[in-house]
Motif scaffolding. Structure first.
Motif, PDB file in Angstrom:
ATOM      1  N   ARG A   1      14.386 -39.016 -13.541  1.00 25.16           N
ATOM      2  CA  ARG A   1      13.463 -38.140 -14.259  1.00 25.16           C
ATOM      3  C   ARG A   1      12.331 -38.978 -14.838  1.00 25.16           C
ATOM      4  O   ARG A   1      12.574 -40.049 -15.390  1.00 25.16           O
ATOM      5  CB  ARG A   1      14.189 -37.385 -15.376  1.00 25.16           C
ATOM      6  N   ALA A   2      11.119 -38.472 -14.715  1.00 24.41           N
ATOM      7  CA  ALA A   2       9.956 -39.192 -15.227  1.00 24.41           C
ATOM      8  C   ALA A   2       9.088 -38.237 -16.033  1.00 24.41           C
ATOM      9  O   ALA A   2       8.832 -37.105 -15.606  1.00 24.41           O
ATOM     10  CB  ALA A   2       9.150 -39.789 -14.082  1.00 24.41           C
ATOM     11  N   ALA A   3       8.656 -38.694 -17.198  1.00 32.47           N
ATOM     12  CA  ALA A   3       7.782 -37.909 -18.062  1.00 32.47           C
ATOM     13  C   ALA A   3       6.348 -38.416 -17.922  1.00 32.47           C
ATOM     14  O   ALA A   3       6.079 -39.400 -17.218  1.00 32.47           O
ATOM     15  CB  ALA A   3       8.252 -38.022 -19.511  1.00 32.47           C
ATOM     16  N   ALA A   4       5.432 -37.740 -18.600  1.00 32.84           N
ATOM     17  CA  ALA A   4       4.031 -38.162 -18.574  1.00 32.84           C
ATOM     18  C   ALA A   4       3.922 -39.621 -19.014  1.00 32.84           C
ATOM     19  O   ALA A   4       4.579 -40.050 -19.965  1.00 32.84           O
ATOM     20  CB  ALA A   4       3.207 -37.267 -19.492  1.00 32.84           C
ATOM     21  N   GLY A   5       3.115 -40.390 -18.283  1.00 35.46           N
ATOM     22  CA  GLY A   5       2.949 -41.800 -18.598  1.00 35.46           C
ATOM     23  C   GLY A   5       3.926 -42.700 -17.878  1.00 35.46           C
ATOM     24  O   GLY A   5       3.957 -43.906 -18.133  1.00 35.46           O
ATOM     25  N   GLN A   6       4.718 -42.121 -16.959  1.00 37.99           N
ATOM     26  CA  GLN A   6       5.677 -42.930 -16.217  1.00 37.99           C
ATOM     27  C   GLN A   6       5.376 -42.900 -14.717  1.00 37.99           C
ATOM     28  O   GLN A   6       4.638 -42.046 -14.219  1.00 37.99           O
ATOM     29  CB  GLN A   6       7.106 -42.449 -16.480  1.00 37.99           C
ATOM     30  N   LEU A   7       5.976 -43.855 -14.023  1.00 39.80           N
ATOM     31  CA  LEU A   7       5.749 -44.075 -12.599  1.00 39.80           C
ATOM     32  C   LEU A   7       7.094 -44.079 -11.881  1.00 39.80           C
ATOM     33  O   LEU A   7       8.014 -44.780 -12.298  1.00 39.80           O
ATOM     34  CB  LEU A   7       5.046 -45.427 -12.408  1.00 39.80           C
ATOM     35  N   VAL A   8       7.218 -43.292 -10.818  1.00 37.22           N
ATOM     36  CA  VAL A   8       8.433 -43.271 -10.008  1.00 37.22           C
ATOM     37  C   VAL A   8       8.191 -44.098  -8.746  1.00 37.22           C
ATOM     38  O   VAL A   8       7.171 -43.924  -8.070  1.00 37.22           O
ATOM     39  CB  VAL A   8       8.835 -41.835  -9.613  1.00 37.22           C
ATOM     40  N   VAL A   9       9.125 -44.991  -8.436  1.00 35.96           N
ATOM     41  CA  VAL A   9       9.034 -45.864  -7.265  1.00 35.96           C
ATOM     42  C   VAL A   9      10.110 -45.442  -6.271  1.00 35.96           C
ATOM     43  O   VAL A   9      11.296 -45.424  -6.613  1.00 35.96           O
ATOM     44  CB  VAL A   9       9.243 -47.340  -7.660  1.00 35.96           C
ATOM     45  N   ILE A  10       9.713 -45.089  -5.042  1.00 39.70           N
ATOM     46  CA  ILE A  10      10.668 -44.695  -4.005  1.00 39.70           C
ATOM     47  C   ILE A  10      10.387 -45.539  -2.763  1.00 39.70           C
ATOM     48  O   ILE A  10       9.318 -45.425  -2.161  1.00 39.70           O
ATOM     49  CB  ILE A  10      10.565 -43.193  -3.675  1.00 39.70           C
ATOM     50  N   PRO A  11      11.318 -46.405  -2.363  1.00 41.33           N
ATOM     51  CA  PRO A  11      11.073 -47.291  -1.219  1.00 41.33           C
ATOM     52  C   PRO A  11      10.816 -46.528   0.076  1.00 41.33           C
ATOM     53  O   PRO A  11      11.269 -45.389   0.251  1.00 41.33           O
ATOM     54  CB  PRO A  11      12.378 -48.102  -1.124  1.00 41.33           C
ATOM     55  N   ALA A  12      10.107 -47.156   0.987  1.00 47.26           N
ATOM     56  CA  ALA A  12       9.880 -46.576   2.309  1.00 47.26           C
ATOM     57  C   ALA A  12      11.221 -46.315   2.988  1.00 47.26           C
ATOM     58  O   ALA A  12      12.140 -47.130   2.917  1.00 47.26           O
ATOM     59  CB  ALA A  12       9.043 -47.527   3.156  1.00 47.26           C
ATOM     60  N   GLY A  13      11.338 -45.150   3.634  1.00 49.07           N
ATOM     61  CA  GLY A  13      12.558 -44.812   4.349  1.00 49.07           C
ATOM     62  C   GLY A  13      13.699 -44.352   3.477  1.00 49.07           C
ATOM     63  O   GLY A  13      14.793 -44.087   3.985  1.00 49.07           O
TER      64      GLY A  13
ATOM     65  N   ALA B   1       5.538 -28.890 -10.212  1.00 45.25           N
ATOM     66  CA  ALA B   1       5.579 -29.230  -8.788  1.00 45.25           C
ATOM     67  C   ALA B   1       6.859 -28.682  -8.173  1.00 45.25           C
ATOM     68  O   ALA B   1       7.944 -28.832  -8.740  1.00 45.25           O
ATOM     69  CB  ALA B   1       5.502 -30.743  -8.605  1.00 45.25           C
ATOM     70  N   PRO B   2       6.762 -28.027  -7.013  1.00 48.58           N
ATOM     71  CA  PRO B   2       7.940 -27.383  -6.424  1.00 48.58           C
ATOM     72  C   PRO B   2       8.936 -28.388  -5.869  1.00 48.58           C
ATOM     73  O   PRO B   2       8.579 -29.509  -5.508  1.00 48.58           O
ATOM     74  CB  PRO B   2       7.332 -26.545  -5.289  1.00 48.58           C
ATOM     75  N   GLY B   3      10.187 -27.965  -5.805  1.00 49.24           N
ATOM     76  CA  GLY B   3      11.193 -28.797  -5.169  1.00 49.24           C
ATOM     77  C   GLY B   3      10.962 -28.851  -3.669  1.00 49.24           C
ATOM     78  O   GLY B   3      10.494 -27.885  -3.065  1.00 49.24           O
ATOM     79  N   LEU B   4      11.267 -29.988  -3.072  1.00 47.43           N
ATOM     80  CA  LEU B   4      11.166 -30.158  -1.626  1.00 47.43           C
ATOM     81  C   LEU B   4      12.506 -30.650  -1.099  1.00 47.43           C
ATOM     82  O   LEU B   4      13.220 -31.391  -1.780  1.00 47.43           O
ATOM     83  CB  LEU B   4      10.070 -31.165  -1.265  1.00 47.43           C
TER      84      LEU B   4
ATOM     85  N   GLY C   1       3.328 -33.190 -17.896  1.00 48.47           N
ATOM     86  CA  GLY C   1       4.551 -32.529 -17.458  1.00 48.47           C
ATOM     87  C   GLY C   1       5.618 -33.554 -17.112  1.00 48.47           C
ATOM     88  O   GLY C   1       5.716 -34.610 -17.742  1.00 48.47           O
ATOM     89  N   ALA C   2       6.412 -33.266 -16.086  1.00 50.16           N
ATOM     90  CA  ALA C   2       7.511 -34.158 -15.705  1.00 50.16           C
ATOM     91  C   ALA C   2       7.810 -33.995 -14.226  1.00 50.16           C
ATOM     92  O   ALA C   2       7.444 -32.999 -13.606  1.00 50.16           O
ATOM     93  CB  ALA C   2       8.755 -33.848 -16.532  1.00 50.16           C
ATOM     94  N   ARG C   3       8.476 -34.992 -13.646  1.00 53.67           N
ATOM     95  CA  ARG C   3       8.953 -34.941 -12.265  1.00 53.67           C
ATOM     96  C   ARG C   3      10.405 -35.399 -12.244  1.00 53.67           C
ATOM     97  O   ARG C   3      10.838 -36.185 -13.092  1.00 53.67           O
ATOM     98  CB  ARG C   3       8.139 -35.862 -11.343  1.00 53.67           C
TER      99      ARG C   3
END
Length: 237
Positions: A60-72, A29-32, A48-50
């Protein structure tokens, strides 16, 4: 955003749902650029990874993981490795409470990548692992954000706050994670994104959102959300 010719694919969770999902499959996935969403973002890494620059650190998150980013919460996605990447972003408009900070968690036990997307199970995992807060608990940041109206001059806002422009900009950046000008642009992009779910012409949305022209709007939209306004609209219908 690195131009690979690929883009994020957006859709509603179901035809009558207000929950939005975005899929990426293939190259890493490309950087934004740094941006935020009005909704809580959950990123499910299937393969893969994010990685994200957020809150002064890299998550950093690998396969099988969840990233949480709050609104705003401002964040920038970072390209990771060379392996193919498959992931899903879920955008949830939460009103009762929000995670206090970004985090990486394990996907719920028994998670099935090919099964239906169980939002309730994802939120149970988030609420169990991450401290939650009411949206109005960040009063200082909310007050600063409200002070920067779309048509306001930063110097005028700073003067009303009893501060110099430079001092106000520093305080704003500390509280909100972005300089006032960038924050204002992203607020306009989020509002335009919401309007794209309707039927108003894209050129009119761009003008109403304060962008110089449709081309300028399109470049900023793709740099921020990884797809074009026209493609986003088509996929969200």
């Amino acid at each position: 955003m690195r131009d690979t010719g690929a883009s994020w694919s957006y859709a509603r969770l179901s035809p009558d749902s207000q929950i939005e999902v975005a899929h990426w499959s293939g190259l890493p996935a490309p950087g934004l650029h740094a941006h935020f969403h009005d909704e809580l973002q959950l990123t499910l890494v299937i393969s893969g990874a994010r990685a994200f620059e957020v809150e002064g650190r890299v998550l950093r998150a690998a396969a099988g993981q969840l990233v949480v980013i709050p609104a705003g919460c401002p964040h920038a996605s970072v390209t990771v490795g060379e392996a193919d990447n498959r992931c899903v972003n879920v955008y949830l408009r939460q009103t009762a409470c929000q995670p206090r900070h970004a985090a990486v968690l394990a996907l719920p036990e028994g998670w099935n990548a090919v099964g239906p997307l169980r939002i309730d199970r994802l939120m149970e995992a988030v609420e169990h692992a991450v401290p939650m807060a009411r949206p109005d608990s960040h009063a200082q940041g909310s007050a600063l954000a409200a002070a920067v109206a779309p048509d306001a001059r930063v110097a005028d806002v700073a003067r009303r706050q009893g501060m110099t422009r430079e001092a106000f900009s520093r305080a704003f950046t500390r509280a909100m994670g972005l300089p006032p000008r960038d924050y204002r642009t992203l607020r306009r992009l989020n509002e335009a994104r919401r309007q794209l779910r309707g039927s108003e012409p894209i050129a009119e949305i761009a003008a109403a959102s304060g962008f110089a022209d449709q081309s300028h709007f399109g470049r900023l939209f793709r740099r921020t959300f990884g797809t074009t306004p026209a493609r986003y609209r088509q996929q969200m219908r």
